[in-house]
Every structure is written in structure tokens, then in C-alpha cells.
Design a protein around this motif. Structure first.
Motif, PDB file in Angstrom:
ATOM      1  N   GLU A 274      39.793  46.684  39.710  1.00  0.00           N
ATOM      2  CA  GLU A 274      39.877  47.591  40.851  1.00  0.00           C
ATOM      3  C   GLU A 274      40.632  46.941  42.009  1.00  0.00           C
ATOM      4  O   GLU A 274      41.475  47.576  42.668  1.00  0.00           O
ATOM      5  CB  GLU A 274      38.468  47.981  41.327  1.00  0.00           C
ATOM      6  CG  GLU A 274      37.668  48.809  40.336  1.00  0.00           C
ATOM      7  CD  GLU A 274      36.813  47.948  39.413  1.00  0.00           C
ATOM      8  OE1 GLU A 274      37.263  46.854  39.016  1.00  0.00           O
ATOM      9  OE2 GLU A 274      35.696  48.395  39.090  1.00  0.00           O
ATOM     10  N   ASP A 275      40.335  45.673  42.255  1.00  0.00           N
ATOM     11  CA  ASP A 275      40.993  44.956  43.355  1.00  0.00           C
ATOM     12  C   ASP A 275      42.468  44.716  43.040  1.00  0.00           C
ATOM     13  O   ASP A 275      43.317  44.751  43.932  1.00  0.00           O
ATOM     14  CB  ASP A 275      40.276  43.625  43.608  1.00  0.00           C
ATOM     15  CG  ASP A 275      38.826  43.832  44.023  1.00  0.00           C
ATOM     16  OD1 ASP A 275      38.544  44.826  44.711  1.00  0.00           O
ATOM     17  OD2 ASP A 275      37.972  43.009  43.635  1.00  0.00           O
ATOM     18  N   HIS A 276      42.766  44.477  41.768  1.00  0.00           N
ATOM     19  CA  HIS A 276      44.168  44.273  41.385  1.00  0.00           C
ATOM     20  C   HIS A 276      44.979  45.544  41.600  1.00  0.00           C
ATOM     21  O   HIS A 276      46.096  45.488  42.153  1.00  0.00           O
ATOM     22  CB  HIS A 276      44.253  43.855  39.916  1.00  0.00           C
ATOM     23  CG  HIS A 276      45.657  43.742  39.404  1.00  0.00           C
ATOM     24  ND1 HIS A 276      46.503  42.729  39.806  1.00  0.00           N
ATOM     25  CD2 HIS A 276      46.387  44.529  38.555  1.00  0.00           C
ATOM     26  CE1 HIS A 276      47.681  42.871  39.220  1.00  0.00           C
ATOM     27  NE2 HIS A 276      47.632  43.955  38.463  1.00  0.00           N
ATOM     28  N   PHE A 277      44.442  46.696  41.179  1.00  0.00           N
ATOM     29  CA  PHE A 277      45.149  47.956  41.388  1.00  0.00           C
ATOM     30  C   PHE A 277      45.372  48.209  42.883  1.00  0.00           C
ATOM     31  O   PHE A 277      46.447  48.650  43.299  1.00  0.00           O
ATOM     32  CB  PHE A 277      44.363  49.117  40.780  1.00  0.00           C
ATOM     33  CG  PHE A 277      44.502  49.259  39.290  1.00  0.00           C
ATOM     34  CD1 PHE A 277      45.388  48.459  38.573  1.00  0.00           C
ATOM     35  CD2 PHE A 277      43.759  50.189  38.586  1.00  0.00           C
ATOM     36  CE1 PHE A 277      45.524  48.590  37.200  1.00  0.00           C
ATOM     37  CE2 PHE A 277      43.883  50.338  37.219  1.00  0.00           C
ATOM     38  CZ  PHE A 277      44.771  49.534  36.517  1.00  0.00           C
ATOM     39  N   ALA A 278      44.361  47.914  43.707  1.00  0.00           N
ATOM     40  CA  ALA A 278      44.489  48.104  45.158  1.00  0.00           C
ATOM     41  C   ALA A 278      45.598  47.214  45.711  1.00  0.00           C
ATOM     42  O   ALA A 278      46.395  47.636  46.566  1.00  0.00           O
ATOM     43  CB  ALA A 278      43.166  47.794  45.845  1.00  0.00           C
ATOM     44  N   HIS A 279      45.674  45.975  45.197  1.00  0.00           N
ATOM     45  CA  HIS A 279      46.710  45.035  45.649  1.00  0.00           C
ATOM     46  C   HIS A 279      48.101  45.533  45.245  1.00  0.00           C
ATOM     47  O   HIS A 279      49.054  45.459  46.038  1.00  0.00           O
ATOM     48  CB  HIS A 279      46.446  43.663  45.058  1.00  0.00           C
ATOM     49  CG  HIS A 279      47.501  42.648  45.383  1.00  0.00           C
ATOM     50  ND1 HIS A 279      47.651  42.115  46.643  1.00  0.00           N
ATOM     51  CD2 HIS A 279      48.470  42.086  44.606  1.00  0.00           C
ATOM     52  CE1 HIS A 279      48.662  41.268  46.646  1.00  0.00           C
ATOM     53  NE2 HIS A 279      49.172  41.232  45.425  1.00  0.00           N
ATOM     54  N   VAL A 280      48.222  46.036  44.018  1.00  0.00           N
ATOM     55  CA  VAL A 280      49.504  46.549  43.529  1.00  0.00           C
ATOM     56  C   VAL A 280      49.979  47.711  44.410  1.00  0.00           C
ATOM     57  O   VAL A 280      51.152  47.766  44.825  1.00  0.00           O
ATOM     58  CB  VAL A 280      49.392  47.014  42.069  1.00  0.00           C
ATOM     59  CG1 VAL A 280      50.621  47.800  41.641  1.00  0.00           C
ATOM     60  CG2 VAL A 280      49.201  45.813  41.144  1.00  0.00           C
TER      61      VAL A 280
END
Length: 289
Positions: A274-280
Motif C-alpha cells: 500500500e505504501d509503495h503504491f502511494a509512493h509511486v
């Protein structure tokens, strides 16, 4: 100070391996095709060695005084006329031969989870052949098989952007993907412990349905998921294998096969998808501003 040679240093995992080993006080010798290009990408090795693993004569001196070799070398898409066998087997075999010749104590290789179940997949076959060669070689070896990278699952985010995510079967196959930084730390721990083999995943197990839901939630969109029968996946794979070259069907064959099985490794790390998608998405917004 110990010295590690990292092959595939400019790739997704390789760059994290370079950073992690250097942070822990190792001298990091990165094998790169072009030092200037590697530096432009932000790679911060102690030493850059320009050479190509497919050309043994270009690597003379690479292993001098090395304590460890870590290879994350491999190709997903065939290019420059190179095949999976050229890179995933032969290039890694060149590295292994050089390590043995120079009496390097240990060689670690980044493999693929469930490889023995994927022997007929072109992208995996050459990797598995190298693993068998490595394990029979007169050198201490470590084989690390990740379940999948966060970056691989950005495909779900891309489908969600288009308005619909497609999954096979019931969507209940599971995967615990891992971020590159967490995987680099796990690799260090496993190699340092002298393990011969390890299956590695991230801290959270997701079903494919949950991956779709997370992608839509990241975009603040209502989830729209279509479940396709597994026979469609099998038929599509056979069609690609029959009517296209391995250069075209290789990545598709791998993707379709792994989407029809669980990909679960031992849990490492803390970062969540979830945090990776938000960062992307944050990065995309900044780039478009």
C-alpha cells in the motif's frame, strides 16, 4: 574491510544491494557496463568495474581480493540479441568460473521462487540450470528465491488506472511481495548466516483480489474486478508460445504461469505494498507538476 562484487548492480535489486552492503561498511565493487551511466542513475558503489558478464575477457581483475560475489544478473525481456541462456546461464557461469579461479569464498545468486515448478518456463529454465551448476561447484553458495518485487505488481496499479483489473480464477491465489530495500537486507542476513537456500517474501500475504482492491483504493476509485477462467490463461499462453518468438512470449509465459499459483516465501521486512503504491503515485504527481 571486506569486499563484495555485485553483478546486476544497476538493476532494481542490484542498486539496493549496493547501498545496503556499503552502508554496513563493505567495500562494494559494482560490475557495470558504463560507469558514467551508473553514476547518473545514482549508483553509489565504492568502486566501479566496467565489463560485461557475457564477455569473460572484459572481467579480468574483477574478483581480485573479493570475499563475496552476489549476482542479481538476469533479463526479463530479451534484447541486444541476447537470450535467456546467454545471460541467466552463461553470463552467471562466467562469473562463477572467475570466482572459483580467484578462490572467492562465497557466491550468492538471486533466483525465482517456485523455480522447480516452472522448469518449462523459458525465463526460469536458464536460471535453474545455473543454480544446479552453482550448487555443484567447488565454492560455498547461497541461492535466494524471492516471491516477487513490489515493482512487479505495479501492473495491478496500471490496470486500475485503466478502470478494471483482471484476475484469473477466483482471485484467491496469494503472494507476499517484497520491496527491494527489504530484500537487500534479507539477502545480507541470509548470506551472512551461510544458508544454502532461502525462499523470501515480504511481511504481508495478499490474494490477487486484495491486490486489485489496494490498487483501486490507492487511486480513490471504486473497485472493478473481472475474474477470468483459468482456461483462458492457459489458452492465451499456448497461443503466444505457438505464434510468437520466445523474445515476445517469454515474459508473458512467466507472468501467466505465476498468476496460477501461490508465491509465498518466508516473511522479511516491514514495507507494505500500500505504501509503495502511494509512493509511486506521489512521484508521478511530482513529475507531472
Amino acid at each position: 574491510m571486506k569486499t563484495v562484487v555485485i553483478a546486476g548492480a544497476t538493476g532494481y535489486l542490484g542498486s539496493y544491494l549496493v547501498a545496503h552492503y556499503k552502508q554496513l561498511g563493505w567495500a562494494v565493487r559494482a560490475l557495470v557496463r558504463n560507469e558514467a551511466s551508473a553514476r547518473t542513475k545514482g549508483l553509489d558503489a565504492t568502486e566501479f568495474f566496467e565489463g560485461e558478464a557475457t564477455k569473460p575477457n572484459s572481467m579480468i581483475g574483477l574478483m581480485e581480493d573479493a570475499d563475496l560475489v552476489v549476482s542479481a544478473l538476469g533479463i526479463t525481456r530479451q534484447k541486444d540479441g541476447l537470450t535467456y541462456r546467454d545471460v541467466d546461464y552463461k553470463a552467471n557461469k562466467n562469473l562463477l568460473d572467475l570466482a572459483v579461479e580467484n578462490s572467492v569464498p562465497q557466491f550468492a545468486y538471486i533466483h525465482v521462487l517456485n523455480a522447480t515448478k516452472l522448469r518449462n518456463v523459458q525465463l526460469v529454465r536458464a536460471k535453474q540450470h545455473f543454480v544446479e551448476t552453482l550448487q555443484a561447484a567447488p565454492i560455498k553458495s547461497t541461492v535466494i528465491s524471492p516471491s516477487g518485487y513490489f515493482s512487479d505488481l505495479e501492473e495491478f496499479l496500471d490496470m486500475a488506472k485503466s478502470g478494471r483489473v483482471y484476475v484469473f480464477g477466483s482471485g484467491e491465489y496469494r503472494i507476499n511481495p517484497i520491496h527491494g530495500a527489504d530484500l537487500a537486507a534479507a539477502c545480507y542476513e541470509i548470506i551472512d548466516a551461510g544458508q544454502a537456500f532461502a525462499e523470501v517474501g515480504g511481511p504481508v500475504k495478499y490474494t490477487h483480489n486484495e491486490l486489485a482492491e489496494i490498487a483501486f483504493k490507492s487511486l480513490n476509485k471504486k473497485a472493478k474486478v473481472t475474474h477470468l477462467p483459468n482456461w483462458i490463461s492457459v489458452a492465451a499462453q499456448r497461443a503466444f508460445e505457438t505464434f510468437t518468438s520466445v523474445k515476445t512470449y517469454g515474459p508473458i509465459q512467466f507472468f501467466l504461469c505465476v498468476m496460477r499459483m501461490d508465491m509465498i516465501g518466508k516473511s522479511y521486512g516491514k514495507m507494505r505494498l500500500e505504501d509503495h503504491f502511494a509512493h509511486v503515485l506521489e512521484k508521478e504527481t511530482q513529475n507531472n507538476a
